[in-house]
Design a protein around this motif. Structure first.
Motif, PDB file in Angstrom:
ATOM      1  N   THR A 109       1.048  -0.683  -0.540  1.00  0.00           N
ATOM      2  CA  THR A 109      -0.244   0.205   0.108  1.00  0.00           C
ATOM      3  C   THR A 109       1.280   1.151   0.342  1.00  0.00           C
ATOM      4  N   VAL A 110       0.941   2.021  -1.303  1.00  0.00           N
ATOM      5  CA  VAL A 110       1.670   2.647  -1.277  1.00  0.00           C
ATOM      6  C   VAL A 110       1.018   4.519  -0.967  1.00  0.00           C
ATOM      7  N   ALA A 111       1.625   5.072   0.000  1.00  0.00           N
ATOM      8  CA  ALA A 111       0.286   6.977   0.110  1.00  0.00           C
ATOM      9  C   ALA A 111       0.266   7.030  -1.377  1.00  0.00           C
ATOM     10  N   LEU A 112      -0.900   8.114  -1.593  1.00  0.00           N
ATOM     11  CA  LEU A 112      -1.536   8.456  -3.055  1.00  0.00           C
ATOM     12  C   LEU A 112      -0.391   9.469  -3.290  1.00  0.00           C
ATOM     13  N   LEU A 113       0.515  10.702  -2.956  1.00  0.00           N
ATOM     14  CA  LEU A 113       1.014  11.293  -2.668  1.00  0.00           C
ATOM     15  C   LEU A 113       2.434  10.912  -3.453  1.00  0.00           C
ATOM     16  N   ASP A 134       9.199  -5.328 -10.584  1.00  0.00           N
ATOM     17  CA  ASP A 134      10.324  -6.169  -9.855  1.00  0.00           C
ATOM     18  C   ASP A 134      10.812  -4.886  -7.985  1.00  0.00           C
ATOM     19  N   LEU A 135      11.099  -4.316  -8.715  1.00  0.00           N
ATOM     20  CA  LEU A 135      11.900  -3.811  -7.985  1.00  0.00           C
ATOM     21  C   LEU A 135      11.281  -2.773  -6.576  1.00  0.00           C
ATOM     22  N   ARG A 136       9.927  -2.471  -6.848  1.00  0.00           N
ATOM     23  CA  ARG A 136       9.047  -1.742  -5.968  1.00  0.00           C
ATOM     24  C   ARG A 136       7.242  -1.992  -7.123  1.00  0.00           C
ATOM     25  N   PRO A 137       6.827  -3.433  -5.865  1.00  0.00           N
ATOM     26  CA  PRO A 137       5.304  -3.699  -6.917  1.00  0.00           C
ATOM     27  C   PRO A 137       4.330  -3.096  -5.699  1.00  0.00           C
ATOM     28  N   GLY A 138       4.332  -1.511  -5.935  1.00  0.00           N
ATOM     29  CA  GLY A 138       3.245  -0.439  -4.604  1.00  0.00           C
ATOM     30  C   GLY A 138       2.559  -0.341  -6.459  1.00  0.00           C
ATOM     31  N   LEU A 139       1.449   0.261  -5.608  1.00  0.00           N
ATOM     32  CA  LEU A 139       0.883   1.405  -6.093  1.00  0.00           C
ATOM     33  C   LEU A 139       0.875   1.949  -7.799  1.00  0.00           C
ATOM     34  N   ALA A 140       1.847   2.516  -7.660  1.00  0.00           N
ATOM     35  CA  ALA A 140       2.015   3.478  -8.459  1.00  0.00           C
ATOM     36  C   ALA A 140       2.563   2.149  -9.877  1.00  0.00           C
ATOM     37  N   ALA A 141       3.024   1.224  -9.330  1.00  0.00           N
ATOM     38  CA  ALA A 141       4.261   0.024 -10.155  1.00  0.00           C
ATOM     39  C   ALA A 141       2.147  -0.144 -10.866  1.00  0.00           C
ATOM     40  N   TYR A 142       1.757  -0.282  -9.658  1.00  0.00           N
ATOM     41  CA  TYR A 142       0.604  -2.121 -10.698  1.00  0.00           C
ATOM     42  C   TYR A 142      -0.760  -0.417 -11.717  1.00  0.00           C
ATOM     43  N   ALA A 143      -0.789   0.610 -10.775  1.00  0.00           N
ATOM     44  CA  ALA A 143      -1.130   1.569 -11.927  1.00  0.00           C
ATOM     45  C   ALA A 143      -1.371   1.481 -13.502  1.00  0.00           C
ATOM     46  N   ARG A 144       0.232   1.499 -13.204  1.00  0.00           N
ATOM     47  CA  ARG A 144       0.831   2.024 -14.731  1.00  0.00           C
ATOM     48  C   ARG A 144       0.583   0.824 -15.094  1.00  0.00           C
ATOM     49  N   ALA A 145       1.415  -0.390 -14.791  1.00  0.00           N
ATOM     50  CA  ALA A 145       1.147  -1.655 -15.791  1.00  0.00           C
ATOM     51  C   ALA A 145      -0.001  -2.086 -15.880  1.00  0.00           C
ATOM     52  N   SER A 146      -1.255  -1.821 -15.554  1.00  0.00           N
ATOM     53  CA  SER A 146      -2.199  -1.512 -15.053  1.00  0.00           C
ATOM     54  C   SER A 146      -3.139  -0.931 -17.032  1.00  0.00           C
ATOM     55  N   TYR A 147      -2.577   0.261 -16.620  1.00  0.00           N
ATOM     56  CA  TYR A 147      -2.476   1.475 -17.878  1.00  0.00           C
ATOM     57  C   TYR A 147      -2.479   0.730 -19.262  1.00  0.00           C
ATOM     58  N   ASP A 148      -0.842   0.332 -19.128  1.00  0.00           N
ATOM     59  CA  ASP A 148       0.102  -0.494 -20.634  1.00  0.00           C
ATOM     60  C   ASP A 148      -0.619  -1.687 -20.818  1.00  0.00           C
ATOM     61  N   LEU A 149      -1.292  -2.656 -20.077  1.00  0.00           N
ATOM     62  CA  LEU A 149      -2.190  -3.396 -20.300  1.00  0.00           C
ATOM     63  C   LEU A 149      -3.714  -2.934 -21.226  1.00  0.00           C
ATOM     64  N   GLU A 150      -3.949  -1.958 -20.901  1.00  0.00           N
ATOM     65  CA  GLU A 150      -5.105  -1.156 -21.649  1.00  0.00           C
ATOM     66  C   GLU A 150      -4.825  -1.052 -22.561  1.00  0.00           C
ATOM     67  N   GLN A 151      -3.857  -0.107 -23.047  1.00  0.00           N
ATOM     68  CA  GLN A 151      -3.953   0.421 -23.829  1.00  0.00           C
ATOM     69  C   GLN A 151      -3.259  -1.012 -25.431  1.00  0.00           C
ATOM     70  N   ARG A 152      -3.073  -2.138 -24.337  1.00  0.00           N
ATOM     71  CA  ARG A 152      -3.186  -2.915 -25.628  1.00  0.00           C
ATOM     72  C   ARG A 152      -4.035  -3.507 -25.897  1.00  0.00           C
TER      73      ARG A 152
END
Length: 435
Positions: free
Chosen positions: A15-19, A169-187
């Protein structure tokens, strides 16, 4: 343990703080993790308090390069939170001061400058700052976030995916998962993108994180035409964090699709009043125009143009928004010129779509067609892109191609636009009625 982006095998979601998530995050327009309309008042207050503490520390320790870098990044965030690009020069000054104090091996300052460059839409510069930061610290997850955002906007999805994978790989937090989700959405992998955000939601504890995840899930449901699913997610997000205005923005879209134009106008007006960015003001103007409130719509368009000028005056580069404003004014020629300038800087799907549509409206359909096809190829589950392609094919006399594209619009999301959705439906019905 690796967290493969392709298989979205989420092992643990920190769980990563939103800021923290938003500081180097910018994917959509506006950025999904932290647009100016997404941050509750409490989070805004915390950010202001952090800035005050950093300023007090620097008065005592003016050569503290780490605090200068943190202050600069906080200003970038505050600009996003408050929709005030006049804070960008302050951010730049603080980050450059950090580098002046420590010119070498200062990845925090470089990451901050990269985040600032992304915020200003200087994506090539952001890519270089992130690459330089990684030369000093190849394990900097935030640098990979900046790099991923830049690659995305520069039209290099493979490089963006690689950077996101390293961030996971380095820090599996909310910022990374949000980017990953968007990357999948784009595809076009919407089911996988949704699954990723659901797993992130399962681990979220902070109300702002919950609201963010709910907003992402609502947007994903919306993009598939699932109005009830989107409505549930937006409502659940607002229950967790009532001040998270992107959720209200989503509710406005749903209301318009359900025929509640008054509710849509009221919600969009609240968002635009609190965060007057070009995109929120343009959305509000569109709804006002549909409601027949033309003088008010014209005023919102004027305000959107003023907001865009403020962004540019503070170092921003955004001819894409300039093109969209020109289209709203009915000036297709100006839109073409502006979108062409943006395309030279960043060959991203959004830019291809706006340039192609501008060319179509300027009567240059054959020039428009390859750009519109490129937009659809880059984001195959985007109903707006498919609509623009379908209408251009229709004007070119390619009825089978237009029929296929407009059927795709209906299959993806027939509610994609309160203005263009009904046009798409009428055109499709006319085509299907032909022998």
């Amino acid at each position: 343990m690796r967290t493969p982006l392709r298989t979205v095998a989420v092992v643990a979601v920190a769980t990563v703080a939103l800021l923290a998530a938003g500081a180097v995050f910018g994917l959509r327009k506006p950025a999904p993790a932290l647009s100016p309309s997404t941050v509750p008042v409490a989070a805004t207050d915390r950010l202001a308090a952090n800035i005050t503490r950093a300023q007090e520390r620097l008065r005592k320790l003016p050569r503290d390069h780490e605090t200068w870098a943190a202050l600069g990044l906080a200003y970038v965030e505050q600009a996003r939170v408050t929709a005030d690009p006049s804070l960008y020069p302050r951010a730049e000054g603080a980050l450059e001061r950090s580098l002046a104090v420590k010119p070498k091996e200062n990845p925090a300052a470089l990451v901050g400058l990269g985040a600032l460059a992304n915020a200003r839409h200087e994506f090539a510069a952001a890519r270089k700052f992130a690459t330089d930061a990684l030369k000093t610290n190849p394990f900097d997850a935030d640098a990979y976030g900046v790099l991923a955002d830049a690659h995305t906007q520069l039209g290099d999805p493979a490089a963006a995916t690689t950077a996101i994978q390293r961030m996971l790989d380095l820090r599996p937090g909310l910022a990374a998962y949000a980017r990953a989700s968007y990357d999948l959405e784009q595809r076009g992998e919407l089911a996988e993108a949704t699954e990723l955000m659901r797993r992130a939601l399962d681990a979220a504890a902070d109300p702002a994180d919950i609201a963010f995840c709910r907003n992402q899930l609502g947007d994903l449901a919306w993009s598939t035409g699932d109005l009830s699913g989107a409505s549930r997610e937006y409502a659940a997000g607002l229950a967790a964090s009532p001040g998270y205005l992107s959720l209200l923005r989503g509710k406005a879209r749903v209301a318009a699709a359900q025929g509640d134009l008054t509710g849509a106008v009221n919600a969009a007006g609240t968002v635009a009043a609190r965060t007057p960015t070009p995109d929120t003001l343009l959305e509000y103007a569109t709804l006002l125009k549909l409601a027949g409130r033309l003088p008010e719509a014209a005023r919102q368009l004027t305000l959107a143009e003023a907001a865009h000028k403020l962004f540019v005056a503070n170092g921003g580069q955004d001819d894409l928004t300039g093109a969209q404003l020109a289209l709203a004014r009915g000036d297709a020629g100006a839109a073409v010129r502006l979108a062409q300038a943006e395309w030279r800087r960043r060959p991203f799907a959004d830019v291809a779509d706006v340039l192609g549509w501008s060319l179509h409206l300027a009567g240059r359909d054959r020039e428009a067609l390859p750009l519109l096809r490129r937009a659809v190829d880059g984001s195959p589950r985007n109903a707006g892109y498919a609509y623009h392609l379908g209408m251009t094919l229709l004007f070119l006399g390619d009825q089978p191609g237009a029929l296929s594209a407009l059927r795709q619009v209906r299959a993806i999301n027939p509610y994609f636009s309160p203005a263009d959705g009904p046009t798409a439906s009428r055109a499709l019905s006319a085509l299907e009625a032909r022998p």
